[in-house]
Design an enzyme around this catalytic site. Structure first.
Site, mmCIF file in Angstrom:
data_model
loop_
_atom_site.group_PDB
_atom_site.id
_atom_site.type_symbol
_atom_site.label_atom_id
_atom_site.label_comp_id
_atom_site.label_asym_id
_atom_site.label_seq_id
_atom_site.Cartn_x
_atom_site.Cartn_y
_atom_site.Cartn_z
ATOM 1 N N GLY A 250 2.725 7.469 9.427
ATOM 2 C CA GLY A 250 4.107 7.568 9.193
ATOM 3 C C GLY A 250 5.167 6.914 8.050
ATOM 4 O O GLY A 250 6.425 6.689 7.493
ATOM 5 N N ASP B 253 -0.510 -7.821 1.837
ATOM 6 C CA ASP B 253 0.153 -6.590 2.129
ATOM 7 C C ASP B 253 1.338 -7.038 1.902
ATOM 8 O O ASP B 253 2.439 -6.039 2.902
ATOM 9 C CB ASP B 253 -0.283 -5.684 3.117
ATOM 10 C CG ASP B 253 -0.007 -4.284 2.713
ATOM 11 O OD1 ASP B 253 0.188 -3.220 1.876
ATOM 12 O OD2 ASP B 253 0.308 -3.386 3.919
ATOM 13 N N SER C 26 4.785 2.398 7.312
ATOM 14 C CA SER C 26 4.211 1.188 6.983
ATOM 15 C C SER C 26 5.405 0.960 6.424
ATOM 16 O O SER C 26 6.206 1.439 5.636
ATOM 17 C CB SER C 26 3.481 1.120 5.904
ATOM 18 O OG SER C 26 2.279 1.667 6.606
ATOM 19 N N GLY C 27 5.749 -0.684 5.826
ATOM 20 C CA GLY C 27 6.575 -0.913 5.333
ATOM 21 C C GLY C 27 7.783 -1.721 5.853
ATOM 22 O O GLY C 27 8.417 -2.028 5.465
ATOM 23 N N HIS D 274 0.395 -0.798 -0.027
ATOM 24 C CA HIS D 274 0.303 -0.170 0.316
ATOM 25 C C HIS D 274 0.807 1.409 0.262
ATOM 26 O O HIS D 274 0.443 2.705 -0.456
ATOM 27 C CB HIS D 274 -0.745 0.253 1.213
ATOM 28 C CG HIS D 274 -0.490 0.019 2.049
ATOM 29 N ND1 HIS D 274 0.604 -0.652 3.823
ATOM 30 C CD2 HIS D 274 0.114 1.677 3.482
ATOM 31 C CE1 HIS D 274 0.555 -0.030 4.827
ATOM 32 N NE2 HIS D 274 0.307 1.155 4.037
#
Length: 256
Positions: free
Chosen positions: A205, A115, A207-208, A68
């Site tokens: 702020g 995701d 994600s990932g 995302h």
């Protein structure tokens, strides 16, 4: 900055009208500043020169992050070897992205299944003491409830606060899949997601970024509660990397 902030504001305005009580783009609250370059696998994924998501090096040419983090056709860049994103004197490395490979089962917000995304960099990065890779699992293996792990990122320090220019980290513990399913209901897919809890945890702020258990990246930061960062009633959810190993190997081998 405006190009980064506006999409986040639009997302915030939509969330109250959605039945799915989750928020993407999570980072770290109630954490402490990481020792500079103690997590040399961490990268800042940026758009228009501003931090957008976290990610981590799984080789000298591949970065893993959340799918995302790129919903449109925008161009992203990767900054490796950074600690303080505002410190222009440090020798961090900025690299372009050649290919964006999302898992074929990815479903965007509000479902957020599959995701996970792999970025093929424009060029290999030189590995050194400040830029290193992190291992991922080699076999599908369920982590036991209570396993100690950690998270890190450059995200918001409080629910509605500012992001941190310096890398922040926090310790967390693994929650059982049944416990997570009980909290999240249909939003949680046990076959590909894991949950953690702790004093410190997710916010807006970042994600990932990786969920690190031992010396291995076990998960990719995916989503958390929309109304409160590190909500004790809604544990943070991570994409379970070991559930996607055949696909990961196929993607990375196809570019070799």
């Amino acid at each position: 900055m405006i190009m980064i902030i506006l999409p986040l504001l639009l997302l915030d305005s939509l969330l109250p009208h959605l039945s799915f009580s989750a928020s993407v783009n999570v980072g770290i609250v109630n954490g402490t500043e990481a020792r500079p370059h103690s997590r040399p696998y961490m990268v800042s994924i940026q758009q228009f020169g501003s931090h957008k998501c976290g990610g981590f090096l799984i080789s000298d040419q591949f970065v893993m992050t959340a799918a995302h983090c790129r919903e449109g056709a925008e161009t992203l860049t990767v900054v490796a070897g950074a600690h303080d994103l505002l410190d222009k004197k440090k020798k961090s490395v900025r690299v372009g992205v050649r290919s964006y490979v999302k898992h074929p089962s990815y479903k965007p917000f509000p479902e957020l299944q599959g995701d996970i995304m792999i970025l093929k960099l424009d060029k290999t990065v030189t590995l050194n003491k400040e830029i290193k890779t992190i291992p991922i699992p080699t076999t599908p293996e369920e982590l036991k409830e209570g396993t100690s792990c950690s998270v890190a990122g450059w995200g918001r320090l409080t629910t509605n606060g500012a992001a941190s220019p310096k890398l922040i980290e926090a310790n967390v513990k693994m929650m059982s899949k049944t416990g997570c399913a009980r909290r999240w209901g249909r939003s949680y897919v046990a076959s590909e997601m894991i949950c953690v809890y702790g004093h410190g945890g997710s916010c807006g702020g970042d994600s990932g970024g990786p969920l690190v258990c031992g010396n291995t990246a076990a998960g990719v930061t995916s989503f958390g509660g929309k109304d409160k960062c590190n909500d004790p009633n809604l544990p943070e959810v991570y994409t379970e990397i070991s559930a996607f190993l055949p696909w990961i190997h196929n993607v990375t081998n196809s570019y070799c």
